[in-house]
Design an enzyme around this catalytic site. Structure first.
Site, PDB file in Angstrom:
ATOM      1  N   CYS A 145      -0.710 -14.431  68.021  1.00 25.98           N
ATOM      2  CA  CYS A 145      -2.070 -14.337  67.501  1.00 25.98           C
ATOM      3  C   CYS A 145      -2.048 -13.751  66.094  1.00 25.98           C
ATOM      4  O   CYS A 145      -1.423 -12.710  65.849  1.00 25.98           O
ATOM      5  CB  CYS A 145      -2.892 -13.461  68.438  1.00 25.98           C
ATOM      6  SG  CYS A 145      -4.469 -12.936  67.776  1.00 25.98           S
ATOM      7  N   HIS A 151      -3.516 -14.937  76.337  1.00 27.00           N
ATOM      8  CA  HIS A 151      -3.356 -14.153  75.123  1.00 27.00           C
ATOM      9  C   HIS A 151      -3.122 -12.687  75.491  1.00 27.00           C
ATOM     10  O   HIS A 151      -3.983 -12.055  76.108  1.00 27.00           O
ATOM     11  CB  HIS A 151      -4.609 -14.273  74.246  1.00 27.00           C
ATOM     12  CG  HIS A 151      -4.807 -15.645  73.682  1.00 27.00           C
ATOM     13  ND1 HIS A 151      -4.701 -15.921  72.326  1.00 27.00           N
ATOM     14  CD2 HIS A 151      -5.086 -16.838  74.282  1.00 27.00           C
ATOM     15  CE1 HIS A 151      -4.918 -17.219  72.120  1.00 27.00           C
ATOM     16  NE2 HIS A 151      -5.163 -17.793  73.292  1.00 27.00           N
ATOM     17  N   CYS A 210      -3.142 -10.221  73.554  1.00 27.30           N
ATOM     18  CA  CYS A 210      -4.071  -9.330  72.852  1.00 27.30           C
ATOM     19  C   CYS A 210      -5.332  -9.120  73.680  1.00 27.30           C
ATOM     20  O   CYS A 210      -6.106  -8.192  73.414  1.00 27.30           O
ATOM     21  CB  CYS A 210      -4.425  -9.879  71.470  1.00 27.30           C
ATOM     22  SG  CYS A 210      -5.158 -11.517  71.477  1.00 27.30           S
TER      23      CYS A 210
END
Length: 217
Positions: free
Chosen positions: A107, A176, A178
């Site tokens: 990312c 993801h 994150c």
């Protein structure tokens, strides 16, 4: 399609988008390896550890080695990943689908990994590309700082501009870190992005067939 076809046509460089026709141009001089390793030592210290501790003494070298592999997409040209095409298709007139292409990316907002599977299809006109090249194209774009939305569109654009097919379908499903390891901490949450053009956008039956084949086990 890879081994038996004999007529190879080079891709046409005319009219390609910048991100398709060449590897990204660096914004400035690339830092030296020594500078990169020094930056890792700063981050180790920022995390609260001792960069001179035995256990992390060689960590800067390992991190820089890993960066060479994880971000090699910055040194690769997407169009060249599609450079071997074959015109002997024996009248094949259906779409070609390679699904469950695993990938790992990072990312661009947090520099944390996101990973998952890409499903890529196109309906050829007069030529087809080696099947492994579709997976290679995914990797070229994945091995850069990315957003999933941008990566999906870039893969589709490269296929459209280089192969000039009747239609393109790209679906990416990814987790993801994150989002799963920090912030809202929701592990297992999947993000799905799609891009459809040509016959896949205009013909609902083609889209349904694509989705059915992707979901088929």
């Amino acid at each position: 399609m890879d081994a038996k076809s004999k007529i190879v046509k080079p891709w046409d460089k005319q009219g390609l988008s910048d991100h398709v026709s060449a590897a990204p141009t660096p914004a400035g001089p690339r830092p030296s390896r020594e500078e990169a390793e020094a930056a890792v030592r700063v981050l180790i210290a920022y995390a609260g550890d001792d960069a001179k501790r035995e256990g992390v003494l060689d960590t800067p070298k390992r991190v820089v080695d890993a960066y060479e592999e994880l971000f090699q997409g910055y040194r690769e040209c997407p169009a060249e990943a599609l450079d071997r095409t074959f015109s002997e298709t024996s009248g094949y007139d259906d779409f070609v689908l390679v699904k469950d292409i695993t990938f790992n990316s990072h990312c661009e907002h947090h520099m944390m990994p996101f990973f998952g599977k890409a499903h890529v299809a196109y309906k050829p006109t007069e030529r087809v590309v080696g099947l492994s090249k579709l997976a290679r194209l995914v990797d070229v774009y994945a091995k850069r700082l990315q957003t999933q939305e941008n990566m999906t569109a870039q893969i589709a654009t490269a296929l459209e501009e280089v192969l000039k097919p009747k239609g393109v379908a790209v679906m990416i499903e990814a987790e993801h870190t994150c989002m799963s390891l920090r912030g809202v901490t929701k592990p297992g949450s999947m993000t799905l992005t799609t891009h459809f053009s040509g016959t896949f956008r205009d013909d609902p039956n083609e889209l349904v067939r694509f989705m059915s084949l992707v979901r088929e086990k």
